[in-house]
Every structure is written in structure tokens, then in C-alpha cells.
Enzyme design. Structure first.
Site, PDB file in Angstrom:
ATOM      1  N   SER A  23       0.815  -1.215   0.000  1.00 27.72           N
ATOM      2  CA  SER A  23       0.000   0.000   0.000  1.00 27.72           C
ATOM      3  C   SER A  23       0.848   1.265   0.000  1.00 27.72           C
ATOM      4  O   SER A  23       0.482   2.261   0.617  1.00 27.72           O
ATOM      5  CB  SER A  23      -0.945   0.008   1.211  1.00 27.72           C
ATOM      6  OG  SER A  23      -0.207  -0.052   2.425  1.00 27.72           O
ATOM      7  N   GLU A 125      18.416  17.760  -5.834  1.00 28.91           N
ATOM      8  CA  GLU A 125      19.003  16.737  -4.970  1.00 28.91           C
ATOM      9  C   GLU A 125      20.221  16.174  -5.681  1.00 28.91           C
ATOM     10  O   GLU A 125      20.530  16.542  -6.825  1.00 28.91           O
ATOM     11  CB  GLU A 125      17.983  15.652  -4.627  1.00 28.91           C
ATOM     12  CG  GLU A 125      16.859  16.138  -3.727  1.00 28.91           C
ATOM     13  CD  GLU A 125      15.937  15.027  -3.265  1.00 28.91           C
ATOM     14  OE1 GLU A 125      16.164  13.862  -3.658  1.00 28.91           O
ATOM     15  OE2 GLU A 125      14.982  15.312  -2.529  1.00 28.91           O
ATOM     16  N   HIS A 245      22.075   5.353   2.105  1.00 21.37           N
ATOM     17  CA  HIS A 245      21.892   6.801   2.075  1.00 21.37           C
ATOM     18  C   HIS A 245      23.038   7.448   2.844  1.00 21.37           C
ATOM     19  O   HIS A 245      23.337   7.057   3.971  1.00 21.37           O
ATOM     20  CB  HIS A 245      20.553   7.196   2.691  1.00 21.37           C
ATOM     21  CG  HIS A 245      20.126   8.583   2.325  1.00 21.37           C
ATOM     22  ND1 HIS A 245      20.726   9.710   2.830  1.00 21.37           N
ATOM     23  CD2 HIS A 245      19.148   9.028   1.480  1.00 21.37           C
ATOM     24  CE1 HIS A 245      20.143  10.782   2.323  1.00 21.37           C
ATOM     25  NE2 HIS A 245      19.184  10.398   1.502  1.00 21.37           N
ATOM     26  N   ARG A 294      24.436   9.503  -4.916  1.00 23.30           N
ATOM     27  CA  ARG A 294      24.506   9.001  -3.542  1.00 23.30           C
ATOM     28  C   ARG A 294      25.668   8.042  -3.293  1.00 23.30           C
ATOM     29  O   ARG A 294      26.270   8.059  -2.222  1.00 23.30           O
ATOM     30  CB  ARG A 294      23.182   8.323  -3.168  1.00 23.30           C
ATOM     31  CG  ARG A 294      22.072   9.309  -2.931  1.00 23.30           C
ATOM     32  CD  ARG A 294      20.768   8.609  -2.609  1.00 23.30           C
ATOM     33  NE  ARG A 294      19.717   9.584  -2.374  1.00 23.30           N
ATOM     34  CZ  ARG A 294      18.435   9.274  -2.212  1.00 23.30           C
ATOM     35  NH1 ARG A 294      18.049   8.002  -2.272  1.00 23.30           N
ATOM     36  NH2 ARG A 294      17.535  10.222  -1.990  1.00 23.30           N
ATOM     37  N   HIS A 355      19.308   1.986   2.753  1.00 26.09           N
ATOM     38  CA  HIS A 355      18.183   2.857   2.416  1.00 26.09           C
ATOM     39  C   HIS A 355      17.269   2.288   1.340  1.00 26.09           C
ATOM     40  O   HIS A 355      16.046   2.315   1.488  1.00 26.09           O
ATOM     41  CB  HIS A 355      18.737   4.206   1.963  1.00 26.09           C
ATOM     42  CG  HIS A 355      17.697   5.209   1.574  1.00 26.09           C
ATOM     43  ND1 HIS A 355      16.728   5.645   2.455  1.00 26.09           N
ATOM     44  CD2 HIS A 355      17.477   5.881   0.401  1.00 26.09           C
ATOM     45  CE1 HIS A 355      15.957   6.539   1.854  1.00 26.09           C
ATOM     46  NE2 HIS A 355      16.374   6.687   0.601  1.00 26.09           N
ATOM     47  N   ARG A 390      20.506   4.238  -7.532  1.00 24.19           N
ATOM     48  CA  ARG A 390      19.311   5.023  -7.844  1.00 24.19           C
ATOM     49  C   ARG A 390      19.592   6.513  -7.765  1.00 24.19           C
ATOM     50  O   ARG A 390      20.200   6.991  -6.807  1.00 24.19           O
ATOM     51  CB  ARG A 390      18.169   4.658  -6.889  1.00 24.19           C
ATOM     52  CG  ARG A 390      16.932   5.523  -7.069  1.00 24.19           C
ATOM     53  CD  ARG A 390      15.781   5.040  -6.227  1.00 24.19           C
ATOM     54  NE  ARG A 390      15.968   5.206  -4.808  1.00 24.19           N
ATOM     55  CZ  ARG A 390      15.719   6.329  -4.132  1.00 24.19           C
ATOM     56  NH1 ARG A 390      15.325   7.417  -4.779  1.00 24.19           N
ATOM     57  NH2 ARG A 390      15.875   6.379  -2.821  1.00 24.19           N
TER      58      ARG A 390
END
Length: 620
Positions: A23, A125, A245, A294, A355, A390
Site C-alpha cells: 500500500s 538533490e 543513504h 549518492r 536505504h 538510484r
């Protein structure tokens, strides 16, 4: 096909056209679009409807929405961050369809922060050369997206089963997905082990961060979807690429469980990474300094920590002032102050923590897995978008875009009203008549987490990975001697163990450093040998494709002597993931999805490294 199952046959059943497991943004979007197409849809969620990983997302959602920005620029940034392993066709789909998907999210009720002009406020970012991150509530984007989608689901009247841990995929006699078995955990309308029968199953179960001792993921992120898919015989890919992260609030070396995230958007607005002396150590390491992708920032932090024998570095945003912290980053400000740190007046101690899983259940561009009727989207899936690392804020966008693609494909491939025609006795767990998987006790969970953090964390080596594999095997052997009693905690622990074994096997096999996979003993990127994906399937020991003793074997010890399973590792021929279309329930022309962009040229082939099979027991 895999030879394991967690559960015995279900005792009750619900029927639908499609069952969506999860969900978060991916699961709720898939459910909404399927229901809008007239498909009887059921959502199964492990906790409450609004309790998935999406609500923890702080930074925002990336899309080419700003003046001067284009999908091509977004594509370029994504490919750079992915360190040479992105599937360019999948990325092109993401960035091309992304802006309209965000607009549909707004139509569903999501309210993003706006500038004085009334347009969506955009920030930067890490890894992005333009401001293209839409955010909400300052740093509460995920919570706002979750609120909007949950309300939309409730308005649509979609049936939901909460507090339900999904156990195994059910298959019909032809080997197609026929639903899932699940355990409702003492609350809700049902109780005990039951089933949702449906010819289309969508996995949107989120990540597996709880496989490590310290993570930004909530306690429910135990790799359930990846483990279910493996037991069902589906392929997973790129599981070695776990993103750590770089800026997680450092709570001490013994801190375990979910840790507070300090969003990349803080650096996007101008905060600096410094050491104890106040030196900005990312300057000169990358053209974007603190806003590098990252994996580069995490490595920069770890290297500086090792150089100075320091437990953490610092994120300095004191120059923001109190008003900016309060208005732009209220969630982060509150989390820091709750732990006795005031970012308005002092630098924030940070260190990397697990992360995001860049890999997962392998899918094609329509979300189809290698098991007919089984789909996957969001963090549980490996679409090829993320490659080896990512790009910041691409995760929410991937969930949106590929959930909508799944809904379109399910509408074409499955008849409305085709609601799980096989009765409970006829649709069996994917393992068929093979014995149920031996369960690990709940007390093994912290052991798994410590093993993985020590041997398969940010820094990896053959010695550490070998030790991790041996220790995981030892845990499995103990479970074989005295299996745990069935229950939510033992099922979760067993799922974590299976995911951990696959991750370690893939990390041992990939003898290079690329993206968020950092091998100290192979510190260089090796495009000639490793610009390709590693796929893994769980097979019965001695079955087709297993090759004990070859390449990167993980010895199963006494487990293999009890007739367990092997992890069959294979390398692709290049950066494009192989298609899964031959397994489609009703094959259709690729032109059926009008939103699909044209294919891009395949990358040149490289000499393939050997495939291998990692020997291990069925328990995972």
C-alpha cells in the site's frame, strides 16, 4: 521452479480479478488504475493502509516539470547515477511518462508545495543538474502522497485486507499465478491463513532494508515480496546493489533498527558535508561536491571516516537560519531535536545506512515477471531504471509510472470477471507438493542483521562475504535441526534470511566496484567483464542449471544434503534486462501500450563472466 513454501494450504478465500500486495505509492496507484478499468481489485497490506514505506519519503518526486527542463536531461542524470547499468529503454519510459503521471497524482488529490507564482516549487538533490524535485509539506512528500492515494482508494471503495502478511504465490495447474496465501495477524475481517484468488497478482511490497542492523526503512520492510517471488520460481536481479543513504542521523555505533533520515534535499538547498574540523571534504571529489550521486557521497563519507578514524561526519546547515529549518524541513528539525541535536545551532552528525534496494524481482517494461500472471512494481521490482545506483527521488516516480503500466497490461491480458476460477484445493502454493520451508526463529533476525551489516554493508570483500555466507548457512542449519513455530515473526525472519543469502551470493560474484556495490578487494569498475546484470533463481538442488562447485558457489553445508535448493546465478549479455513476454498469460503486441517509447539500440556485447550456482538449503 523453487522447491519451498512458507505455509500450509489456506482455509478461507476471497476472489478478485487482481490482487495488489502493498500500500505504498506503487501498490495504491496500481489498485486505483485497475479498479478504474472495471477490474475487481483487492489490496493486501501488511499493516494499515497508510503504513507503507512511501510515507517516510522526505525529499520528493523527480520529473521534468520545470521551465527549461526536459525528459532528455532527466534521462542523462539517471544514466550517470546508474553507473553504466541502467536499462536505457526503461529509463526513457520513466522520464517520458513521468510528468503526466505526476499530474495524474495531483488529480488524485496530492498537494505539492508551490512557489509565489502558484507553480509547483522545485528543488535539487544529488545527481540532478536541474531543479526537478517536487515536494510537499516541506520535507513530508511521502506522507502527502500516501494521504492522497489512501483517500482515493477509500473513495473508490476498493476492498482492503489490512494486517495481512503475504506468504506464498498460488499457481493454477498450468503454472500461472492464481493468487496469494496470507496470514491476517489477529485483526480485521479474517484471521488465520487464507487466500486471495486472482489471475493477476501485483507485488508492491517495498524494500528489504531490515536485512541490515541500521536502516532508514520501517520495521515492515523485510523483503517479503522478493522472498515470495524466489519461492515461486521468479527471477530477481541486481540484489547486490543496495543503496546506503549517505546522510542518516548518527545515533551511535550500536544503534539498530529504523534510523532518522536527513533528506538529500537539505544538501540540495545548500547544506555542506564537513568533518570535525569543519573541512568540506567533498570539494574536489566530484564536480557536484555534496550533490554528487549518492554512491559517490556515501563513499566520500566512509573514506573520510576511515582516514580520521571517526564514527561519523557532519552536515552543516546552520547558515539556513531557524525560519528555513522550520518551514522547509520541519520533519527533520523535529527528529533531530528529539535526539538532542539542534541543526539551527550545530552541525548534524551523519553516517551512511541501508536505504533502498536498486534490484528486486526482474520485470519487463510492463511490470511482468518471469512467472505468468505475476507483476511487480516499486522498490520490490527491478525494472532496470536504477542500474547500480538510484538517482535521488526517482523511486516515487518509478512506482507511479510502472504501476500505471501494469494496470494497462492487466486490463489487456485478463478478462474482467475472471476471478480466481480455481478453488482453494486446486490453487496450490508455488512449491506444489514439496515440503514447506523450514522456519527460522524470531531471535535469528538480529543475528541476520548483524551478519549482513558486518559482511555485506557499505564496504565489502571476499573475506567478509565468505564469512557472512558461512554464518547465514549456520543459522539455516540450526533451523533444520529445530524449525520454529509458524507465526508472523518467524515468517519475516525466514524471508530476511533468504534475501540475505541471495544478496551475499550476488555480491560475492560481482568482483568489481560499481555504484553502491563497493568491493575493497576489487576497487575498480570493470566494464569489460561486469557491465551486465546478475539474475538469480531458486532451483531444486541438482535441477537444471545448477552447477555446484563452479564460480561463486555458496556452500549449503548440511542443508544441501537434505535435498534443499540452489541459487542459480546468471549474467546478462549487456545492460538491457531480458524480456519476460514469453511468460505472458495472453501475449499481445508491444504496440498495444501506446505510451511506450521506441526501443533504443542495445549496448555492445562484452565477454560474459561465468555463471554459477550458489548451493544452499531450501529454508531459504
Amino acid at each position: 521452479m523453487a522447491g519451498t513454501a512458507l505455509s500450509s494450504p489456506p482455509s478461507w478465500a476471497v476472489r478478485a480479478d487482481v490482487v495488489v500486495v502493498g500500500s505504498g505509492v506503487a501498490g495504491l496507484t496500481a489498485a486505483l488504475r485497475c479498479a478504474a478499468a472495471g477490474l475487481a481489485t483487492v489490496i493486501v497490506t501488511k499493516a494499515l493502509l497508510d503504513d507503507g514505506s512511501t510515507r517516510w519519503a522526505q525529499g520528493g518526486i523527480a520529473a521534468a516539470l520545470g521551465a527549461g527542463d526536459t525528459p532528455e536531461q532527466h534521462l542523462a542524470d539517471t544514466l550517470v547515477a546508474g553507473a553504466g547499468l541502467c536499462d536505457e529503454r526503461a529509463v526513457r519510459i520513466l522520464v517520458t511518462e513521468g510528468p503526466d503521471a505526476v499530474r495524474r497524482l495531483i488529480a488524485d488529490g496530492a498537494r505539492f508545495d508551490t512557489a509565489a507564482s502558484g507553480e509547483i516549487a522545485l528543488t535539487r538533490e544529488g545527481g540532478h543538474h536541474r531543479r526537478r524535485i517536487a515536494h510537499a509539506g516541506g520535507d513530508a512528500t511521502g506522507a502527502e502522497i500516501s494521504r492522497a492515494l489512501v483517500e482515493a482508494v477509500r473513495r473508490a471503495g476498493i476492498e482492503t485486507i489490512e494486517h495481512a502478511l503475504v506468504l506464498d504465490l498460488l499457481k493454477d495447474p498450468a503454472g500461472r499465478a492464481a493468487g496469494v496465501s496470507l496470514h491476517v495477524m489477529g485483526e480485521g475481517r479474517h484471521d488465520g491463513v487464507g487466500a486471495v484468488h486472482a489471475p493477476a497478482v501485483v507485488l508492491a511490497t517495498g524494500g528489504m532494508g531490515q536485512v541490515f542492523a541500521a536502516t532508514t526503512n520501517p520495521a515492515v520492510s523485510t523483503g517479503d515480496g522478493v522472498a515470495l517471488a524466489l519461492r515461486a520460481g521468479a527471477e530477481v536481479a541486481d540484489l547486490e546493489f543496495v543503496q546506503f543513504h549517505p546522510t542518516v542521523l548518527h545515533l551511535g555505533p550500536e544503534a539498530e533498527g529504523q534510523q532518522p533520515l536527513i533528506s538529500e534535499a537539505v544538501r540540495g538547498e545548500g547544506a555542506h558535508l564537513v568533518d570535525a574540523a569543519g573541512v568540506r571534504f567533498m570539494l574536489g571529489r566530484h564536480e557536484l561536491a555534496e550533490l554528487a550521486p549518492r554512491d559517490i557521497v556515501a563513499k566520500g563519507i566512509m573514506r573520510r571516516m576511515r582516514e580520521q578514524d571517526a564514527p561519523h561526519m557532519f552536515l552543516d546547515g546552520r547558515h539556513f537560519g531557524a525560519a528555513m529549518w522550520r518551514e522547509r524541513f520541519p520533519t527533520i528539525l523535529a527528529a533531530c531535536r528529539a535526539h538532542g541535536i539542534d541543526p539551527v545551532t550545530e552541525p548534524v552528525p551523519v553516517s551512511p545506512a541501508a536505504h533502498y534496494a536498486s534490484g528486486g524481482v526482474r520485470t519487463d517494461e510492463h511490470g511482468r515477471t518471469t512467472v505468468p500472471g505475476l507483476y511487480a512494481c516499486g522498490e520490490v521490482a527491478c525494472t532496470g531504471v536504477h542500474g547500480a545506483n538510484r538517482l535521488a527521488s526517482n523511486s516515487l516516480l518509478e512506482g507511479l509510472v510502472f504501476a500505471e503500466r501494469i494496470a494497462r497490461r492487466v486490463r489487456r491480458e485478463h478478462r474482467v470477471g475472471h476471478r480466481g476460477e480455481h478453488p482453494v484445493a486446486g490453487a496450490a502454493p508455488a512449491a506444489g507438493d514439496r515440503p514447506a520451508q523450514r522456519l527460522l526463529p524470531p531471535e535469528a533476525r538480529p543475528e541476520i542483521q548483524r551478519i549482513m551489516s558486518r559482511g555485506a554493508g557499505v564496504l565489502r570483500s571476499a573475506a567478509g562475504l565468505d564469512r557472512a555466507a558461512a554464518e547465514l548457512d549456520e543459522l539455516a542449519g540450526r533451523a533444520g535441526d529445530k524449525p520454529a513455530e509458524p507465526g508472523t515473526e518467524s515468517w519475516e525472519t525466514t524471508n530476511l534470511h533468504l534475501v540475505a543469502r541471495v544478496l551475499v551470493a550476488a555480491a560475492r560474484e560481482r568482483e568489481e566496484t560499481r555504484g553502491c556495490h563497493w568491493r575493497e578487494d576489487f576497487p575498480e569498475r570493470d566494464d569489460a567483464r561486469w557491465r551486465r546484470h546478475l539474475t538469480v533463481r531458486l532451483r531444486a538442488a541438482g535441477g537444471p542449471g545448477s552447477a555446484p562447485g563452479h564460480g561463486g558457489d555458496v556452500k549449503g553445508g548440511s542443508g544441501s544434503r537434505r535435498g534443499g535448493s540452489t541459487l542459480d546465478l546468471r549474467a546478462t549479455d549487456g545492460t538491457g534486462l531480458p524480456g519476460t513476454a514469453p511468460g505472458a498469460v495472453f501475449p499481445v503486441s508491444p504496440a498495444a501500450d501506446t505510451a511506450a517509447p521506441p526501443a533504443t539500440a542495445a549496448p555492445p556485447a562484452h565477454p560474459a563472466p561465468p555463471t554459477s550456482s550458489a548451493q544452499g538449503e531450501a529454508h531459504p
